[in-house]
Design a protein around this motif. Sequence first.
Motif, PDB file in Angstrom:
ATOM      1  N   ALA A 182      36.177   0.395 -17.092  1.00 11.51           N
ATOM      2  CA  ALA A 182      37.566   0.153 -16.682  1.00 11.51           C
ATOM      3  C   ALA A 182      38.336   1.469 -16.606  1.00 11.51           C
ATOM      4  O   ALA A 182      39.072   1.722 -15.641  1.00 11.51           O
ATOM      5  CB  ALA A 182      38.248  -0.810 -17.661  1.00 11.51           C
ATOM      6  N   CYS A 186      39.919   3.248 -13.244  1.00 10.06           N
ATOM      7  CA  CYS A 186      41.331   3.618 -13.246  1.00 10.06           C
ATOM      8  C   CYS A 186      41.504   5.091 -12.875  1.00 10.06           C
ATOM      9  O   CYS A 186      42.349   5.455 -12.050  1.00 10.06           O
ATOM     10  CB  CYS A 186      41.889   3.345 -14.640  1.00 10.06           C
ATOM     11  SG  CYS A 186      43.671   3.246 -14.687  1.00 10.06           S
ATOM     12  N   ASN A 190      43.294   6.660  -9.437  1.00  5.67           N
ATOM     13  CA  ASN A 190      44.456   7.549  -9.558  1.00  5.67           C
ATOM     14  C   ASN A 190      44.174   8.954  -9.038  1.00  5.67           C
ATOM     15  O   ASN A 190      45.099   9.771  -8.962  1.00  5.67           O
ATOM     16  CB  ASN A 190      44.917   7.604 -11.014  1.00  5.67           C
ATOM     17  CG  ASN A 190      45.479   6.277 -11.484  1.00  5.67           C
ATOM     18  OD1 ASN A 190      45.871   5.435 -10.678  1.00  5.67           O
ATOM     19  ND2 ASN A 190      45.511   6.070 -12.787  1.00  5.67           N
ATOM     20  N   VAL A 213      40.017  -6.768 -12.713  1.00 11.17           N
ATOM     21  CA  VAL A 213      40.966  -5.967 -11.929  1.00 11.17           C
ATOM     22  C   VAL A 213      42.101  -6.877 -11.477  1.00 11.17           C
ATOM     23  O   VAL A 213      41.880  -7.855 -10.766  1.00 11.17           O
ATOM     24  CB  VAL A 213      40.284  -5.306 -10.708  1.00 11.17           C
ATOM     25  CG1 VAL A 213      41.276  -4.408  -9.970  1.00 11.17           C
ATOM     26  CG2 VAL A 213      39.070  -4.485 -11.149  1.00 11.17           C
ATOM     27  N   SER A 221      53.271  -3.390 -12.523  1.00 13.04           N
ATOM     28  CA  SER A 221      52.621  -2.162 -12.054  1.00 13.04           C
ATOM     29  C   SER A 221      53.546  -0.956 -12.112  1.00 13.04           C
ATOM     30  O   SER A 221      54.747  -1.056 -11.836  1.00 13.04           O
ATOM     31  CB  SER A 221      52.134  -2.338 -10.614  1.00 13.04           C
ATOM     32  OG  SER A 221      51.125  -3.322 -10.526  1.00 13.04           O
ATOM     33  N   ASP A 224      50.764   4.585 -10.869  1.00 12.97           N
ATOM     34  CA  ASP A 224      49.325   4.691 -11.084  1.00 12.97           C
ATOM     35  C   ASP A 224      48.757   3.387 -11.609  1.00 12.97           C
ATOM     36  O   ASP A 224      49.457   2.579 -12.235  1.00 12.97           O
ATOM     37  CB  ASP A 224      49.020   5.801 -12.104  1.00 12.97           C
ATOM     38  CG  ASP A 224      49.121   7.194 -11.498  1.00 12.97           C
ATOM     39  OD1 ASP A 224      48.952   7.335 -10.269  1.00 12.97           O
ATOM     40  OD2 ASP A 224      49.377   8.154 -12.265  1.00 12.97           O
ATOM     41  N   SER A 225      47.453   3.206 -11.380  1.00 10.18           N
ATOM     42  CA  SER A 225      46.756   2.094 -12.018  1.00 10.18           C
ATOM     43  C   SER A 225      46.639   2.383 -13.504  1.00 10.18           C
ATOM     44  O   SER A 225      46.606   3.541 -13.927  1.00 10.18           O
ATOM     45  CB  SER A 225      45.356   1.930 -11.402  1.00 10.18           C
ATOM     46  OG  SER A 225      45.453   1.592 -10.025  1.00 10.18           O
ATOM     47  N   GLN A 226      46.580   1.317 -14.305  1.00 12.24           N
ATOM     48  CA  GLN A 226      46.514   1.467 -15.762  1.00 12.24           C
ATOM     49  C   GLN A 226      45.547   0.445 -16.359  1.00 12.24           C
ATOM     50  O   GLN A 226      45.314  -0.605 -15.765  1.00 12.24           O
ATOM     51  CB  GLN A 226      47.892   1.255 -16.390  1.00 12.24           C
ATOM     52  CG  GLN A 226      48.960   2.238 -15.946  1.00 12.24           C
ATOM     53  CD  GLN A 226      50.274   1.984 -16.664  1.00 12.24           C
ATOM     54  OE1 GLN A 226      50.391   2.246 -17.860  1.00 12.24           O
ATOM     55  NE2 GLN A 226      51.255   1.446 -15.946  1.00 12.24           N
ATOM     56  N   VAL A 227      45.019   0.766 -17.526  1.00 10.78           N
ATOM     57  CA  VAL A 227      44.221  -0.201 -18.283  1.00 10.78           C
ATOM     58  C   VAL A 227      45.161  -0.877 -19.271  1.00 10.78           C
ATOM     59  O   VAL A 227      45.821  -0.211 -20.068  1.00 10.78           O
ATOM     60  CB  VAL A 227      43.062   0.492 -19.034  1.00 10.78           C
ATOM     61  CG1 VAL A 227      42.264  -0.536 -19.843  1.00 10.78           C
ATOM     62  CG2 VAL A 227      42.148   1.225 -18.064  1.00 10.78           C
ATOM     63  N   VAL A 233      42.122  -3.648 -15.606  1.00  4.81           N
ATOM     64  CA  VAL A 233      42.773  -2.615 -14.798  1.00  4.81           C
ATOM     65  C   VAL A 233      43.872  -3.274 -13.966  1.00  4.81           C
ATOM     66  O   VAL A 233      43.604  -4.175 -13.163  1.00  4.81           O
ATOM     67  CB  VAL A 233      41.764  -1.901 -13.873  1.00  4.81           C
ATOM     68  CG1 VAL A 233      42.490  -0.938 -12.932  1.00  4.81           C
ATOM     69  CG2 VAL A 233      40.725  -1.157 -14.693  1.00  4.81           C
ATOM     70  N   ARG A 234      45.091  -2.847 -14.181  1.00  2.24           N
ATOM     71  CA  ARG A 234      46.221  -3.303 -13.358  1.00  2.24           C
ATOM     72  C   ARG A 234      46.415  -2.283 -12.247  1.00  2.24           C
ATOM     73  O   ARG A 234      46.672  -1.122 -12.495  1.00  2.24           O
ATOM     74  CB  ARG A 234      47.484  -3.405 -14.200  1.00  2.24           C
ATOM     75  CG  ARG A 234      48.760  -3.646 -13.386  1.00  2.24           C
ATOM     76  CD  ARG A 234      48.800  -5.020 -12.737  1.00  2.24           C
ATOM     77  NE  ARG A 234      48.936  -6.079 -13.738  1.00  2.24           N
ATOM     78  CZ  ARG A 234      48.979  -7.383 -13.422  1.00  2.24           C
ATOM     79  NH1 ARG A 234      48.870  -7.766 -12.153  1.00  2.24           N
ATOM     80  NH2 ARG A 234      49.098  -8.279 -14.384  1.00  2.24           N
ATOM     81  N   LEU A 235      46.257  -2.734 -11.015  1.00  2.00           N
ATOM     82  CA  LEU A 235      46.396  -1.817  -9.891  1.00  2.00           C
ATOM     83  C   LEU A 235      47.814  -1.291  -9.790  1.00  2.00           C
ATOM     84  O   LEU A 235      48.788  -2.023 -10.025  1.00  2.00           O
ATOM     85  CB  LEU A 235      45.995  -2.505  -8.583  1.00  2.00           C
ATOM     86  CG  LEU A 235      44.519  -2.917  -8.473  1.00  2.00           C
ATOM     87  CD1 LEU A 235      44.257  -3.556  -7.110  1.00  2.00           C
ATOM     88  CD2 LEU A 235      43.599  -1.720  -8.674  1.00  2.00           C
TER      89      LEU A 235
END
Length: 265
Positions: A182, A186, A190, A213, A221, A224-227, A233-235
């Motif tokens: 993950a 991410c 990014n 995902v 959100s 950037d995407s984040q864990v 993973v949140r886009l």
Amino acid sequence: ATYAMLCKADSMGVFQVESRAQMAMLPRLRPRRYYDLVVEVALVRPGPIQGDMVHPYLKRRQGRERIGSISPAVDAVLARTYGVPIFQEQVMQLAIVAAGFTPGEADQLRRAMAAWRRKGNLQKYQDKLRAGMAANGLPAEFAERIALQIQGFGEYGFPESHAASFALLVYASAWVKCHHPAIFLCALLNSQPMGFYSPSILIQDARRHGVSVLPVDANASTWDSQVDANGAVRLGLREISGFSPVAAERIALARQAARPFANVA
């Protein structure tokens, strides 16, 4: 576990070994230690391929071809690569121990290999190499093979030091992909644009590895995407085509005053 993953060519997104050519080589070379990755990085290049170094190396590594002895000095130079010169440093060492080059002449050979397409002066070094090996009683067939391989290095051969630096990054990125998929996804998202694959292909690969995902969400959100706390993973808003960081910042600021947004308005 990291090397087992690489042996299966499960290397999408991994530095240097994510191309189709590298993915085809990984199950054949089957790297099990760091130095194997050094060779892997260097082997899938125009020089070794055109110099016919790939198949002999693989056959000898797999025990399907005998490693012939040339001379104690030559054998020592080529011992770590099963009798096949893969790196520029080995060619320079061979020129010294097998053909009587001085260290200065060997360095000139290195420069000629790097610039032969522009200057075309590699032939004189090949001739000197053949003559020197003949004077030292080495087989003409071996001398001819080295001369042809030098031509291949002119197309693009790797210094061992360069390959070793790359291999360290191969292992580091493969380790993250193997143990923290993950986080790996991410970081790749990014860092776009980069590499061979689009975000959608990288996301599909991560999902095959069990990564959850989550889609872009105006209430969750950031740019950037984040864990998230659950490991999904949140886009990020950056994944919306045409979206700008400035707009993403406005949304984040507005959320601080009213979160979550109740409706589109």
